[in-house]
Design a protein around this motif. Structure first.
Motif, PDB file in Angstrom:
ATOM      1  N   THR A 128     -26.509  18.059  82.988  1.00  0.00           N
ATOM      2  CA  THR A 128     -26.556  17.859  84.437  1.00  0.00           C
ATOM      3  C   THR A 128     -25.206  17.380  84.950  1.00  0.00           C
ATOM      4  O   THR A 128     -24.710  17.872  85.979  1.00  0.00           O
ATOM      5  N   ARG A 129     -24.611  16.459  84.242  1.00  0.00           N
ATOM      6  CA  ARG A 129     -23.318  15.894  84.647  1.00  0.00           C
ATOM      7  C   ARG A 129     -22.250  16.981  84.734  1.00  0.00           C
ATOM      8  O   ARG A 129     -21.386  16.957  85.622  1.00  0.00           O
ATOM      9  N   HIS A 130     -22.301  17.941  83.819  1.00  0.00           N
ATOM     10  CA  HIS A 130     -21.296  19.011  83.780  1.00  0.00           C
ATOM     11  C   HIS A 130     -21.711  20.230  84.598  1.00  0.00           C
ATOM     12  O   HIS A 130     -20.967  21.213  84.666  1.00  0.00           O
ATOM     13  N   GLY A 131     -22.891  20.178  85.218  1.00  0.00           N
ATOM     14  CA  GLY A 131     -23.335  21.284  86.045  1.00  0.00           C
ATOM     15  C   GLY A 131     -23.647  22.551  85.282  1.00  0.00           C
ATOM     16  O   GLY A 131     -23.547  23.665  85.831  1.00  0.00           O
ATOM     17  N   VAL A 132     -24.048  22.415  84.029  1.00  0.00           N
ATOM     18  CA  VAL A 132     -24.311  23.585  83.188  1.00  0.00           C
ATOM     19  C   VAL A 132     -25.598  24.276  83.641  1.00  0.00           C
ATOM     20  O   VAL A 132     -26.628  23.631  83.845  1.00  0.00           O
ATOM     21  N   THR A 133     -25.524  25.607  83.782  1.00  0.00           N
ATOM     22  CA  THR A 133     -26.690  26.401  84.161  1.00  0.00           C
ATOM     23  C   THR A 133     -27.010  27.484  83.134  1.00  0.00           C
ATOM     24  O   THR A 133     -28.097  28.067  83.180  1.00  0.00           O
ATOM     25  N   GLU A 134     -26.076  27.776  82.234  1.00  0.00           N
ATOM     26  CA  GLU A 134     -26.271  28.817  81.232  1.00  0.00           C
ATOM     27  C   GLU A 134     -25.827  28.295  79.875  1.00  0.00           C
ATOM     28  O   GLU A 134     -24.766  27.654  79.775  1.00  0.00           O
ATOM     29  N   VAL A 135     -26.626  28.562  78.845  1.00  0.00           N
ATOM     30  CA  VAL A 135     -26.237  28.150  77.500  1.00  0.00           C
ATOM     31  C   VAL A 135     -26.380  29.329  76.538  1.00  0.00           C
ATOM     32  O   VAL A 135     -27.322  30.112  76.628  1.00  0.00           O
ATOM     33  N   ASP A 136     -25.409  29.439  75.646  1.00  0.00           N
ATOM     34  CA  ASP A 136     -25.519  30.334  74.503  1.00  0.00           C
ATOM     35  C   ASP A 136     -25.778  29.458  73.291  1.00  0.00           C
ATOM     36  O   ASP A 136     -25.140  28.400  73.121  1.00  0.00           O
ATOM     37  N   VAL A 137     -26.708  29.886  72.436  1.00  0.00           N
ATOM     38  CA  VAL A 137     -27.134  29.070  71.306  1.00  0.00           C
ATOM     39  C   VAL A 137     -26.803  29.794  69.999  1.00  0.00           C
ATOM     40  O   VAL A 137     -27.141  30.971  69.822  1.00  0.00           O
ATOM     41  N   VAL A 138     -26.150  29.053  69.085  1.00  0.00           N
ATOM     42  CA  VAL A 138     -25.815  29.565  67.753  1.00  0.00           C
ATOM     43  C   VAL A 138     -26.092  28.461  66.740  1.00  0.00           C
ATOM     44  O   VAL A 138     -26.283  27.298  67.108  1.00  0.00           O
ATOM     45  N   GLY A 139     -26.145  28.809  65.449  1.00  0.00           N
ATOM     46  CA  GLY A 139     -26.251  27.768  64.436  1.00  0.00           C
ATOM     47  C   GLY A 139     -27.414  27.935  63.484  1.00  0.00           C
ATOM     48  O   GLY A 139     -27.876  29.047  63.203  1.00  0.00           O
ATOM     49  N   ILE A 140     -27.918  26.806  63.005  1.00  0.00           N
ATOM     50  CA  ILE A 140     -28.894  26.741  61.915  1.00  0.00           C
ATOM     51  C   ILE A 140     -29.996  25.738  62.282  1.00  0.00           C
ATOM     52  O   ILE A 140     -29.700  24.691  62.837  1.00  0.00           O
ATOM     53  N   ALA A 141     -31.204  25.996  61.968  1.00  0.00           N
ATOM     54  CA  ALA A 141     -31.752  27.226  61.425  1.00  0.00           C
ATOM     55  C   ALA A 141     -32.521  27.944  62.528  1.00  0.00           C
ATOM     56  O   ALA A 141     -33.171  27.318  63.355  1.00  0.00           O
ATOM     57  N   THR A 142     -32.461  29.260  62.488  1.00  0.00           N
ATOM     58  CA  THR A 142     -33.086  30.079  63.519  1.00  0.00           C
ATOM     59  C   THR A 142     -34.519  29.655  63.799  1.00  0.00           C
ATOM     60  O   THR A 142     -34.933  29.545  64.958  1.00  0.00           O
ATOM     61  N   ASP A 143     -35.267  29.425  62.721  1.00  0.00           N
ATOM     62  CA  ASP A 143     -36.704  29.202  62.834  1.00  0.00           C
ATOM     63  C   ASP A 143     -37.083  27.739  63.035  1.00  0.00           C
ATOM     64  O   ASP A 143     -38.269  27.422  63.126  1.00  0.00           O
ATOM     65  N   TYR A 144     -36.106  26.860  63.150  1.00  0.00           N
ATOM     66  CA  TYR A 144     -36.405  25.441  63.377  1.00  0.00           C
ATOM     67  C   TYR A 144     -35.565  24.894  64.536  1.00  0.00           C
ATOM     68  O   TYR A 144     -36.003  24.909  65.681  1.00  0.00           O
ATOM     69  N   CYS A 145     -34.373  24.423  64.253  1.00  0.00           N
ATOM     70  CA  CYS A 145     -33.622  23.712  65.298  1.00  0.00           C
ATOM     71  C   CYS A 145     -33.026  24.640  66.346  1.00  0.00           C
ATOM     72  O   CYS A 145     -32.907  24.250  67.513  1.00  0.00           O
ATOM     73  N   VAL A 146     -32.651  25.862  65.975  1.00  0.00           N
ATOM     74  CA  VAL A 146     -32.200  26.820  66.989  1.00  0.00           C
ATOM     75  C   VAL A 146     -33.364  27.173  67.913  1.00  0.00           C
ATOM     76  O   VAL A 146     -33.218  27.201  69.139  1.00  0.00           O
ATOM     77  N   ARG A 147     -34.521  27.429  67.316  1.00  0.00           N
ATOM     78  CA  ARG A 147     -35.714  27.730  68.100  1.00  0.00           C
ATOM     79  C   ARG A 147     -36.051  26.580  69.054  1.00  0.00           C
ATOM     80  O   ARG A 147     -36.248  26.801  70.263  1.00  0.00           O
TER      81      ARG A 147
END
Length: 200
Positions: A128-147
């Motif tokens: 909110t402070r940075h006014g973010v409206t769009e995020v791209d998500v990468v990393g580990i693990a797809t089926d847990y923390c990325v999800r």
């Protein structure tokens, strides 16, 4: 629109040879580094999260302890604060990271939205402070923390995109199910090649 790249849990314990290592984890680390070199300027904010668990308790039942882990709610000891396992994988260049988030400090936590920065500021407040409206998500693990992070991003009103060329999961079947779930919930599912800045 203000865009952020969320780098989820690219840590030694989640890559090959770690306590909960996934196949392809090291490749994700080096892939994100290449991606940042080529596309880092497309983002207004780059954020990286880490599991950062306590070493002197079971972190709210997250660590299995004497019992066998079920690998759903209970896990082997991993990513204990101050240990090598909790550090970023060495192939991940963190020089482009603007904010470092720690999560799971004494409690179970899968989503970056459950974490705080070094000053204790909750992650949603930072967005909110940075006014973010769009995020791209990468990393580990797809089926847990990325999800979990992607679903929380959608819940917080973000336009979320998962870059499937820069994620690695625990298992193929659960990773495919997670990608389908994220897409059904409203996330854009894109390959790494689709990650260039978009004005639309």
């Amino acid at each position: 629109m203000t865009r952020a790249l969320l780098i989820i849990d690219v840590q030694n314990d989640f890559t090959e040879g770690g306590a909960l290592g996934v196949d392809g984890g090291a490749a994700v680390a080096s892939g994100i580094t290449r991606f940042l070199a080529e596309h880092g300027d497309d983002y207004d904010l780059v954020v990286a999260s880490r599991d950062w668990h306590d070493g002197d308790n079971d972190n709210g039942g997250h660590f299995a302890g004497e019992a066998d882990p079920d690998f759903v709610d209970t896990w082997p000891v991993h990513c204990v604060s101050g240990t090598t396992g909790a550090e970023y994988h060495p192939d991940l260049d963190t020089s482009r990271v603007d904010v470092h988030i720690r999560k799971g400090q004494g409690v179970p936590a899968y989503s970056i939205f459950e974490g705080t920065d070094d000053e204790g500021t909750p992650f949603p407040e930072l967005l909110t402070r940075h006014g973010v409206t769009e995020v791209d998500v990468v990393g580990i693990a797809t089926d847990y923390c990325v999800r979990a992070s992607t679903l929380d991003a959608l819940e917080h009103g973000q336009h979320a995109r998962v870059l499937t060329g820069l994620v690695a999961g625990v298992a193929a079947e659960t990773s495919e199910a997670a990608i389908a779930e994220m897409g059904h919930a409203g996330a854009e599912i894109a390959g790494e090649e689709a990650s260039e800045a978009s004005d639309g």
